[in-house]
Design a protein around this motif. Structure first.
Motif, PDB file in Angstrom:
ATOM      1  N   SER A 185     -62.470  51.338 -43.506  1.00 59.40           N
ATOM      2  CA  SER A 185     -63.294  51.109 -42.292  1.00 59.40           C
ATOM      3  C   SER A 185     -64.633  50.523 -42.770  1.00 59.40           C
ATOM      4  O   SER A 185     -64.981  50.505 -44.110  1.00 59.40           O
ATOM      5  CB  SER A 185     -63.572  52.712 -41.592  1.00 59.40           C
ATOM      6  OG  SER A 185     -64.760  53.170 -42.092  1.00 59.40           O
ATOM      7  N   ARG A 186     -65.186  50.084 -41.822  1.00 61.06           N
ATOM      8  CA  ARG A 186     -66.657  49.267 -42.082  1.00 61.06           C
ATOM      9  C   ARG A 186     -67.721  50.257 -41.597  1.00 61.06           C
ATOM     10  O   ARG A 186     -68.746  49.846 -41.062  1.00 61.06           O
ATOM     11  CB  ARG A 186     -66.649  48.051 -41.251  1.00 61.06           C
ATOM     12  CG  ARG A 186     -65.875  46.886 -41.957  1.00 61.06           C
ATOM     13  CD  ARG A 186     -66.059  45.363 -41.901  1.00 61.06           C
ATOM     14  NE  ARG A 186     -65.088  44.424 -42.000  1.00 61.06           N
ATOM     15  CZ  ARG A 186     -64.912  43.863 -43.151  1.00 61.06           C
ATOM     16  NH1 ARG A 186     -65.738  44.216 -43.972  1.00 61.06           N
ATOM     17  NH2 ARG A 186     -63.966  43.018 -43.337  1.00 61.06           N
ATOM     18  N   THR A 187     -67.368  51.347 -41.397  1.00 59.74           N
ATOM     19  CA  THR A 187     -68.425  52.341 -41.070  1.00 59.74           C
ATOM     20  C   THR A 187     -69.481  52.737 -41.858  1.00 59.74           C
ATOM     21  O   THR A 187     -69.558  52.696 -43.037  1.00 59.74           O
ATOM     22  CB  THR A 187     -67.859  53.930 -40.957  1.00 59.74           C
ATOM     23  OG1 THR A 187     -66.584  53.784 -39.954  1.00 59.74           O
ATOM     24  CG2 THR A 187     -68.722  55.049 -40.455  1.00 59.74           C
TER      25      THR A 187
ATOM     26  N   ILE B 117     -61.848  40.762 -51.960  1.00 58.73           N
ATOM     27  CA  ILE B 117     -61.131  39.220 -52.284  1.00 58.73           C
ATOM     28  C   ILE B 117     -62.123  38.175 -52.621  1.00 58.73           C
ATOM     29  O   ILE B 117     -61.772  37.190 -53.312  1.00 58.73           O
ATOM     30  CB  ILE B 117     -60.096  39.145 -51.482  1.00 58.73           C
ATOM     31  CG1 ILE B 117     -60.507  38.628 -49.952  1.00 58.73           C
ATOM     32  CG2 ILE B 117     -59.019  40.194 -51.307  1.00 58.73           C
ATOM     33  CD1 ILE B 117     -59.426  37.780 -49.087  1.00 58.73           C
ATOM     34  N   ASP B 118     -63.274  38.283 -52.114  1.00 56.53           N
ATOM     35  CA  ASP B 118     -64.089  37.215 -52.026  1.00 56.53           C
ATOM     36  C   ASP B 118     -64.834  36.701 -53.399  1.00 56.53           C
ATOM     37  O   ASP B 118     -65.465  35.879 -53.538  1.00 56.53           O
ATOM     38  CB  ASP B 118     -65.253  37.443 -50.804  1.00 56.53           C
ATOM     39  CG  ASP B 118     -64.833  37.364 -49.537  1.00 56.53           C
ATOM     40  OD1 ASP B 118     -63.751  37.193 -49.375  1.00 56.53           O
ATOM     41  OD2 ASP B 118     -65.768  37.649 -48.633  1.00 56.53           O
ATOM     42  N   ASN B 119     -64.900  37.929 -54.348  1.00 54.83           N
ATOM     43  CA  ASN B 119     -65.548  37.794 -55.516  1.00 54.83           C
ATOM     44  C   ASN B 119     -66.869  37.680 -55.596  1.00 54.83           C
ATOM     45  O   ASN B 119     -67.462  37.038 -56.638  1.00 54.83           O
ATOM     46  CB  ASN B 119     -64.595  36.816 -56.529  1.00 54.83           C
ATOM     47  CG  ASN B 119     -64.848  36.887 -57.876  1.00 54.83           C
ATOM     48  OD1 ASN B 119     -65.152  38.079 -58.461  1.00 54.83           O
ATOM     49  ND2 ASN B 119     -64.865  35.734 -58.566  1.00 54.83           N
TER      50      ASN B 119
ATOM     51  N   ALA C 262     -63.435  26.982 -46.937  1.00 57.99           N
ATOM     52  CA  ALA C 262     -63.854  28.551 -46.843  1.00 57.99           C
ATOM     53  C   ALA C 262     -64.386  28.575 -45.291  1.00 57.99           C
ATOM     54  O   ALA C 262     -64.852  27.836 -44.855  1.00 57.99           O
ATOM     55  CB  ALA C 262     -64.908  28.801 -47.746  1.00 57.99           C
ATOM     56  N   GLU C 263     -64.054  29.881 -44.759  1.00 56.12           N
ATOM     57  CA  GLU C 263     -64.405  29.895 -43.420  1.00 56.12           C
ATOM     58  C   GLU C 263     -65.884  29.940 -43.111  1.00 56.12           C
ATOM     59  O   GLU C 263     -66.315  29.670 -42.000  1.00 56.12           O
ATOM     60  CB  GLU C 263     -63.948  31.544 -42.799  1.00 56.12           C
ATOM     61  CG  GLU C 263     -64.419  32.426 -43.901  1.00 56.12           C
ATOM     62  CD  GLU C 263     -64.130  34.019 -43.521  1.00 56.12           C
ATOM     63  OE1 GLU C 263     -63.325  34.124 -42.649  1.00 56.12           O
ATOM     64  OE2 GLU C 263     -64.514  34.697 -44.346  1.00 56.12           O
ATOM     65  N   GLY C 264     -66.569  30.109 -44.402  1.00 59.90           N
ATOM     66  CA  GLY C 264     -68.213  30.041 -44.044  1.00 59.90           C
ATOM     67  C   GLY C 264     -68.839  28.694 -44.418  1.00 59.90           C
ATOM     68  O   GLY C 264     -69.967  28.450 -44.465  1.00 59.90           O
TER      69      GLY C 264
ATOM     70  N   GLY D 164     -56.210  33.319 -42.990  1.00 58.13           N
ATOM     71  CA  GLY D 164     -56.286  34.780 -42.664  1.00 58.13           C
ATOM     72  C   GLY D 164     -56.129  36.017 -43.480  1.00 58.13           C
ATOM     73  O   GLY D 164     -56.185  35.841 -44.745  1.00 58.13           O
ATOM     74  N   HIS D 165     -55.390  37.025 -42.932  1.00 61.75           N
ATOM     75  CA  HIS D 165     -55.287  38.164 -43.657  1.00 61.75           C
ATOM     76  C   HIS D 165     -53.944  38.367 -44.443  1.00 61.75           C
ATOM     77  O   HIS D 165     -53.946  39.120 -45.186  1.00 61.75           O
ATOM     78  CB  HIS D 165     -55.227  39.318 -42.514  1.00 61.75           C
ATOM     79  CG  HIS D 165     -56.642  39.472 -41.828  1.00 61.75           C
ATOM     80  ND1 HIS D 165     -57.018  38.681 -40.988  1.00 61.75           N
ATOM     81  CD2 HIS D 165     -57.650  40.245 -41.983  1.00 61.75           C
ATOM     82  CE1 HIS D 165     -58.013  39.160 -40.363  1.00 61.75           C
ATOM     83  NE2 HIS D 165     -58.624  40.001 -41.131  1.00 61.75           N
ATOM     84  N   LEU D 166     -53.547  37.123 -44.486  1.00 58.35           N
ATOM     85  CA  LEU D 166     -52.114  36.947 -45.303  1.00 58.35           C
ATOM     86  C   LEU D 166     -52.819  37.052 -46.720  1.00 58.35           C
ATOM     87  O   LEU D 166     -52.144  37.606 -47.749  1.00 58.35           O
ATOM     88  CB  LEU D 166     -51.582  35.705 -45.291  1.00 58.35           C
ATOM     89  CG  LEU D 166     -50.441  35.446 -44.045  1.00 58.35           C
ATOM     90  CD1 LEU D 166     -49.832  34.192 -44.162  1.00 58.35           C
ATOM     91  CD2 LEU D 166     -49.177  36.547 -44.519  1.00 58.35           C
ATOM     92  N   GLN D 167     -54.080  36.614 -46.914  1.00 59.20           N
ATOM     93  CA  GLN D 167     -54.631  36.536 -48.408  1.00 59.20           C
ATOM     94  C   GLN D 167     -55.065  37.969 -48.975  1.00 59.20           C
ATOM     95  O   GLN D 167     -55.399  38.132 -50.045  1.00 59.20           O
ATOM     96  CB  GLN D 167     -56.069  35.779 -48.154  1.00 59.20           C
ATOM     97  CG  GLN D 167     -55.921  34.435 -48.171  1.00 59.20           C
ATOM     98  CD  GLN D 167     -57.173  33.966 -47.471  1.00 59.20           C
ATOM     99  OE1 GLN D 167     -58.221  33.331 -48.200  1.00 59.20           O
ATOM    100  NE2 GLN D 167     -57.466  33.888 -46.197  1.00 59.20           N
ATOM    101  N   ARG D 168     -55.180  38.896 -47.858  1.00 60.68           N
ATOM    102  CA  ARG D 168     -55.563  40.220 -48.409  1.00 60.68           C
ATOM    103  C   ARG D 168     -54.308  41.218 -48.379  1.00 60.68           C
ATOM    104  O   ARG D 168     -54.356  42.238 -48.907  1.00 60.68           O
ATOM    105  CB  ARG D 168     -56.525  40.823 -47.279  1.00 60.68           C
ATOM    106  CG  ARG D 168     -57.691  40.148 -47.268  1.00 60.68           C
ATOM    107  CD  ARG D 168     -58.889  41.103 -46.916  1.00 60.68           C
ATOM    108  NE  ARG D 168     -58.683  42.109 -45.991  1.00 60.68           N
ATOM    109  CZ  ARG D 168     -59.610  42.060 -44.991  1.00 60.68           C
ATOM    110  NH1 ARG D 168     -60.702  41.377 -44.757  1.00 60.68           N
ATOM    111  NH2 ARG D 168     -59.515  42.967 -43.962  1.00 60.68           N
ATOM    112  N   GLY D 169     -53.222  40.620 -47.966  1.00 56.47           N
ATOM    113  CA  GLY D 169     -51.992  41.858 -47.768  1.00 56.47           C
ATOM    114  C   GLY D 169     -50.951  41.611 -49.050  1.00 56.47           C
ATOM    115  O   GLY D 169     -51.233  40.655 -49.741  1.00 56.47           O
TER     116      GLY D 169
HETATM  117  O1  F6P Z   1     -63.709  41.424 -47.230  1.00 56.36           O
HETATM  118  C1  F6P Z   1     -64.402  40.225 -46.952  1.00 56.36           C
HETATM  119  C2  F6P Z   1     -63.452  39.477 -46.197  1.00 56.36           C
HETATM  120  O2  F6P Z   1     -62.393  39.042 -46.818  1.00 56.36           O
HETATM  121  C3  F6P Z   1     -64.469  38.056 -45.639  1.00 56.36           C
HETATM  122  O3  F6P Z   1     -64.102  36.787 -46.440  1.00 56.36           O
HETATM  123  C4  F6P Z   1     -63.818  37.884 -44.487  1.00 56.36           C
HETATM  124  O4  F6P Z   1     -64.797  37.126 -43.495  1.00 56.36           O
HETATM  125  C5  F6P Z   1     -63.552  39.376 -43.816  1.00 56.36           C
HETATM  126  O5  F6P Z   1     -63.197  40.074 -44.665  1.00 56.36           O
HETATM  127  C6  F6P Z   1     -62.843  39.412 -42.416  1.00 56.36           C
HETATM  128  O6  F6P Z   1     -62.493  40.834 -42.502  1.00 56.36           O
HETATM  129  P1  F6P Z   1     -61.783  41.372 -41.078  1.00 56.36           P
HETATM  130  O7  F6P Z   1     -61.181  40.448 -40.408  1.00 56.36           O
HETATM  131  O8  F6P Z   1     -60.920  42.307 -41.560  1.00 56.36           O
HETATM  132  O9  F6P Z   1     -63.057  42.053 -40.393  1.00 56.36           O
END
Ligand code: F6P
Length: 342
Positions: A71-73, A126-128, A221-223, A271-276
């Motif tokens: 979580s991001r708590t 994942i952002d390193n 990059a998204e940013g 998107g989140h495919l990169q994290r899965g």
């Molecule tokens: O963990 C960092 C990150 O991968 C960022 O690159 C991205 O902006 C963010 O997570 C998105 O996270 P979420 O959509 O899960 O809040």
């Protein structure tokens, strides 16, 4: 020792490999008890704990996500949050907490030292973009996924003579975009560290056309943002660490490119495919080394430190040197990549 372990922030492939390594090292080498803290710092705030034994971590090495959840708590955003954490840590008899996370999670670990919590950090994102470590785990997997996507987009972009834009994660830094762009042969790479000029981007595309290459691949990059402009925001919702959701730069670019060049332009937001999914072998090994070393640090009494990769060694670095900073891309590497633009 009784050691708690938690994962916070966005997930990254390899978290389970760290948890497994913590459990195996702790129990096997030191006779520890390992307590899983569910959903990041929230689990310690709310007392959501679970005993982790060999059985609990069997078979999780190749699994993505986190068996503990995340979580991001931010406990510092809750009334008496840090005190609540200490109360629950005392009740659970925790001698130490291993916090697996990026800057946000590790900042909390760092600040909790003032309240008496003994923490060891493990660098995950994942952002390193964490300083003092060559790599965080999860990055290598994200780049492998994004590169595979770019390879696939190449053939369809060529068949249709289109521009295809691949939007990848990277809120403040372009590590994923840069590595993916180099590995997948992108014709333009756009990163947050270098605001772009849209005319220059279109010029690269036209240059390729002149050489008979009627298609182009762009990794963004998204940013990333245009010179003098701002990031494109997906949602105004701000998380407990003050981060806004980014996303949409790909669509902005597509419109501008189509208008200026007349070439049909499509967008894929990875998107989140990169994290899965399953971590790469590199990330499994790195995560395993980090997990084992984190337990060793706890036994050496080296609290307030993070395990880090430097060269080929895992070394302890003080959390105070890590938190609140950001590792941006190596501009020399970006310049190398730009040799292949256009
Ligand atoms: O963990 C960092 C990150 O991968 C960022 O690159 C991205 O902006 C963010 O997570 C998105 O996270 P979420 O959509 O899960 O809040």
């Amino acid at each position: 020792m009784r050691i708690g372990v938690l994962s916070g922030g966005g997930d990254a492939p390899g978290i389970n490999a760290v948890i497994r390594a913590v459990v195996r090292r702790g129990i096997q080498t030191y006779g520890d008890e390992i307590i899983g803290i569910k959903e990041g710092w929230r689990g310690l705030l709310e007392g959501k704990l679970v005993l982790l034994d060999f059985e609990a971590v069997a078979g999780i090495l190749p699994r993505g996500g986190s068996i503990l959840g995340t979580s991001r708590t931010n406990p510092f955003k809750r009334e008496k949050g840090p005190e609540q954490i200490m109360e629950n840590a005392r009740k659970a008899g925790l001698d130490a907490v291993i916090a697996i996370g990026g800057d946000d999670t590790l900042s909390v670990a760092h600040k909790m030292a003032d309240y008496g919590l003994k923490c060891v950090g493990v660098p995950k994102t994942i952002d390193n973009d964490l300083v003092e470590t060559d790599y965080t785990f999860g990055f290598h997997t994200a780049v492998a996924i994004a590169t595979e996507a770019l390879d696939k987009l190449h053939s369809t972009a060529e068949a249709h003579s289109r521009v295809i834009i691949l939007e990848v994660m990277g809120r403040y830094t372009g590590h994923i975009a840069l590595a993916t762009g180099i590995a997948g042969g992108a014709d333009v790479i756009l990163i947050p560290e270098k605001p772009f000029d849209i005319d220059e981007v279109c010029e690269y595309i036209r240059r390729r056309q002149k050489r008979g290459r009627n298609f182009s691949l762009i990794v963004v990059a998204e940013g990333a943002k245009p010179k003098g402009g701002k990031e494109i925001v997906y949602s105004e919702r701000v998380d407990e660490f003050g981060h806004i959701s980014l996303g949409g730069i790909g669509y902005y670019l597509a419109k501008e490119i189509e208008q200026r060049t007349g070439i049909e332009t499509r967008v894929v937001v990875l998107g989140h495919l990169q994290r899965g999914g399953s971590p790469t072998a590199f990330d499994r090994i790195l995560a395993t080394r980090f997990g084992v070393s984190a337990v060793d640090l706890a036994h050496e009494g080296k609290f307030g430190y993070m395990v880090a990769l430097k060269g080929n060694q895992i070394v302890p670095v003080p959390l105070k040197d890590v938190v609140g900073k950001r590792k941006t891309v190596d501009i020399e590497l970006y310049e190398l990549a730009s040799v292949f633009f256009g």
